[in-house]
Motif scaffolding. Structure first.
Motif, PDB file in Angstrom:
ATOM      1  N   ASP A  32       3.517 -50.024 -42.172  1.00 25.74           N
ATOM      2  CA  ASP A  32       3.791 -49.785 -43.589  1.00 25.74           C
ATOM      3  C   ASP A  32       3.968 -48.296 -43.900  1.00 25.74           C
ATOM      4  O   ASP A  32       4.897 -47.902 -44.608  1.00 25.74           O
ATOM      5  CB  ASP A  32       2.676 -50.377 -44.458  1.00 25.74           C
ATOM      6  CG  ASP A  32       2.628 -51.895 -44.373  1.00 25.74           C
ATOM      7  OD1 ASP A  32       3.638 -52.499 -43.951  1.00 25.74           O
ATOM      8  OD2 ASP A  32       1.583 -52.477 -44.715  1.00 25.74           O
ATOM      9  N   ASP A 105      -2.725 -56.548 -51.166  1.00 22.79           N
ATOM     10  CA  ASP A 105      -2.507 -57.029 -52.534  1.00 22.79           C
ATOM     11  C   ASP A 105      -3.150 -56.130 -53.591  1.00 22.79           C
ATOM     12  O   ASP A 105      -3.240 -56.501 -54.765  1.00 22.79           O
ATOM     13  CB  ASP A 105      -3.052 -58.458 -52.685  1.00 22.79           C
ATOM     14  CG  ASP A 105      -4.539 -58.550 -52.335  1.00 22.79           C
ATOM     15  OD1 ASP A 105      -5.154 -57.504 -52.016  1.00 22.79           O
ATOM     16  OD2 ASP A 105      -5.075 -59.672 -52.377  1.00 22.79           O
ATOM     17  N   ALA A 128       5.475 -51.227 -52.934  1.00 24.16           N
ATOM     18  CA  ALA A 128       5.122 -52.502 -52.296  1.00 24.16           C
ATOM     19  C   ALA A 128       5.956 -52.670 -51.029  1.00 24.16           C
ATOM     20  O   ALA A 128       7.184 -52.620 -51.076  1.00 24.16           O
ATOM     21  CB  ALA A 128       5.371 -53.665 -53.251  1.00 24.16           C
ATOM     22  N   MET A 130       6.738 -55.347 -48.161  1.00 23.15           N
ATOM     23  CA  MET A 130       6.597 -56.789 -47.937  1.00 23.15           C
ATOM     24  C   MET A 130       7.454 -57.244 -46.767  1.00 23.15           C
ATOM     25  O   MET A 130       8.576 -56.774 -46.600  1.00 23.15           O
ATOM     26  CB  MET A 130       6.973 -57.553 -49.206  1.00 23.15           C
ATOM     27  CG  MET A 130       6.005 -57.295 -50.349  1.00 23.15           C
ATOM     28  SD  MET A 130       6.487 -58.152 -51.858  1.00 23.15           S
ATOM     29  CE  MET A 130       7.946 -57.221 -52.282  1.00 23.15           C
ATOM     30  N   ASP A 134       4.567 -60.787 -42.017  1.00 21.68           N
ATOM     31  CA  ASP A 134       4.865 -62.222 -42.114  1.00 21.68           C
ATOM     32  C   ASP A 134       4.612 -62.953 -40.801  1.00 21.68           C
ATOM     33  O   ASP A 134       4.025 -64.016 -40.765  1.00 21.68           O
ATOM     34  CB  ASP A 134       6.318 -62.431 -42.547  1.00 21.68           C
ATOM     35  CG  ASP A 134       6.504 -62.196 -44.040  1.00 21.68           C
ATOM     36  OD1 ASP A 134       5.492 -62.019 -44.747  1.00 21.68           O
ATOM     37  OD2 ASP A 134       7.665 -62.179 -44.492  1.00 21.68           O
ATOM     38  N   ARG A 191       7.529 -59.048 -55.938  1.00 18.44           N
ATOM     39  CA  ARG A 191       7.683 -60.392 -55.365  1.00 18.44           C
ATOM     40  C   ARG A 191       8.820 -61.149 -56.040  1.00 18.44           C
ATOM     41  O   ARG A 191       9.600 -61.847 -55.379  1.00 18.44           O
ATOM     42  CB  ARG A 191       6.374 -61.169 -55.491  1.00 18.44           C
ATOM     43  CG  ARG A 191       5.277 -60.686 -54.543  1.00 18.44           C
ATOM     44  CD  ARG A 191       3.937 -61.295 -54.902  1.00 18.44           C
ATOM     45  NE  ARG A 191       2.897 -60.878 -53.952  1.00 18.44           N
ATOM     46  CZ  ARG A 191       1.603 -60.901 -54.214  1.00 18.44           C
ATOM     47  NH1 ARG A 191       1.175 -61.316 -55.399  1.00 18.44           N
ATOM     48  NH2 ARG A 191       0.734 -60.520 -53.316  1.00 18.44           N
ATOM     49  N   ARG A 196       9.970 -62.999 -52.451  1.00 20.64           N
ATOM     50  CA  ARG A 196       8.906 -63.212 -51.491  1.00 20.64           C
ATOM     51  C   ARG A 196       7.908 -64.232 -52.016  1.00 20.64           C
ATOM     52  O   ARG A 196       7.811 -64.475 -53.207  1.00 20.64           O
ATOM     53  CB  ARG A 196       8.172 -61.897 -51.200  1.00 20.64           C
ATOM     54  CG  ARG A 196       9.031 -60.873 -50.471  1.00 20.64           C
ATOM     55  CD  ARG A 196       9.162 -61.208 -49.005  1.00 20.64           C
ATOM     56  NE  ARG A 196       9.975 -60.216 -48.306  1.00 20.64           N
ATOM     57  CZ  ARG A 196      10.201 -60.241 -46.997  1.00 20.64           C
ATOM     58  NH1 ARG A 196       9.674 -61.210 -46.264  1.00 20.64           N
ATOM     59  NH2 ARG A 196      10.954 -59.324 -46.414  1.00 20.64           N
ATOM     60  N   LEU A 200       0.675 -62.762 -49.957  1.00 21.00           N
ATOM     61  CA  LEU A 200       1.029 -62.043 -48.741  1.00 21.00           C
ATOM     62  C   LEU A 200       0.072 -62.453 -47.625  1.00 21.00           C
ATOM     63  O   LEU A 200      -1.105 -62.653 -47.846  1.00 21.00           O
ATOM     64  CB  LEU A 200       0.912 -60.529 -48.956  1.00 21.00           C
ATOM     65  CG  LEU A 200       1.900 -59.921 -49.983  1.00 21.00           C
ATOM     66  CD1 LEU A 200       1.645 -58.442 -50.097  1.00 21.00           C
ATOM     67  CD2 LEU A 200       3.326 -60.167 -49.555  1.00 21.00           C
TER      68      LEU A 200
END
Length: 201
Positions: A32, A105, A128, A130, A134, A191, A196, A200
């Motif tokens: 990230d 979050d 954010a 995202m 995943d 989101r 998304r 998460l």
């Protein structure tokens, strides 16, 4: 970042072009921070745990202006001084307000972000990230699948303080509440923008 994955960057124009800015980034995966560094419209100096500053990687992080922080210390004075110095010079400071990698979050914020924002007067831009957590990659489990899409959504800048300039414990607590509301709201908006999932992983 663009060579290994397919970042989709939204709202980068919202980052003020000049002056001190704090990027508050959610943190659910190790990439990230590097992802935000790679796609942000301005050079960003992140507060990074001192454990990462080992060997050639440590030299590299120092060379690109990243800041070492001792998370075990109650207050790492050197890190605080360095971070405030970045803002005083009109630079961009990157912070993971959750303190460590988690759900991403913004549910649990540390007081550091409020302190830097109130002390410096710098606006906060929520960010954010995202898609980074995943699913694991097939070749390297610790990284997202190569060429997978990772969304980076920059939000509207806001001031954490109430305008009074107070730095009392109560003022910082109130600033932390305002920050939490803003960051949570940004994540929900991100989101919706990206399509998304509601939660998460």
């Amino acid at each position: 970042m663009y060579g290994l994955w397919k970042p989709r960057v939204l709202g980068a124009w919202k980052v003020p072009a000049t002056g001190p800015v704090i990027l508050a980034v959610n943190h659910s995966h190790n990439i990230d921070g590097p992802m935000v560094m790679g796609v942000a419209p301005r050079p960003t100096h992140f507060l990074i745990k001192k454990e990462a500053f080992v060997g050639p990687l440590g030299d590299f992080l120092t060379g690109i202006g990243q800041l070492k922080v001792d998370r075990a210390a109650a207050a790492d004075r050197t890190a605080i001084t360095d971070a405030l110095g970045v803002l005083a010079a009109g630079g961009v400071l990157g912070i993971f307000p959750e303190g460590t990698r988690g759900e991403g979050d913004f549910a649990s914020l540390r007081a550091g972000l409020a302190y830097f924002a109130v002390r410096s007067g710098a606006p906060i831009v929520p960010v954010a990230v995202m898609g980074s957590s995943d699913r694991p990659g097939r070749l390297i489990k610790a990284l997202p699948p190569l060429r997978s899409r990772v969304d980076v959504v920059f939000g509207d800048p806001f001031d954490a303080g109430d305008g009074s300039g107070r730095r009392t414990r109560r003022a910082l607590d109130e600033a932390t509440e305002r920050i939490q509301q803003q960051l949570t709201g940004h994540l929900e908006n991100a989101r919706r923008l990206t399509g998304r999932r509601a939660t998460l992983e």
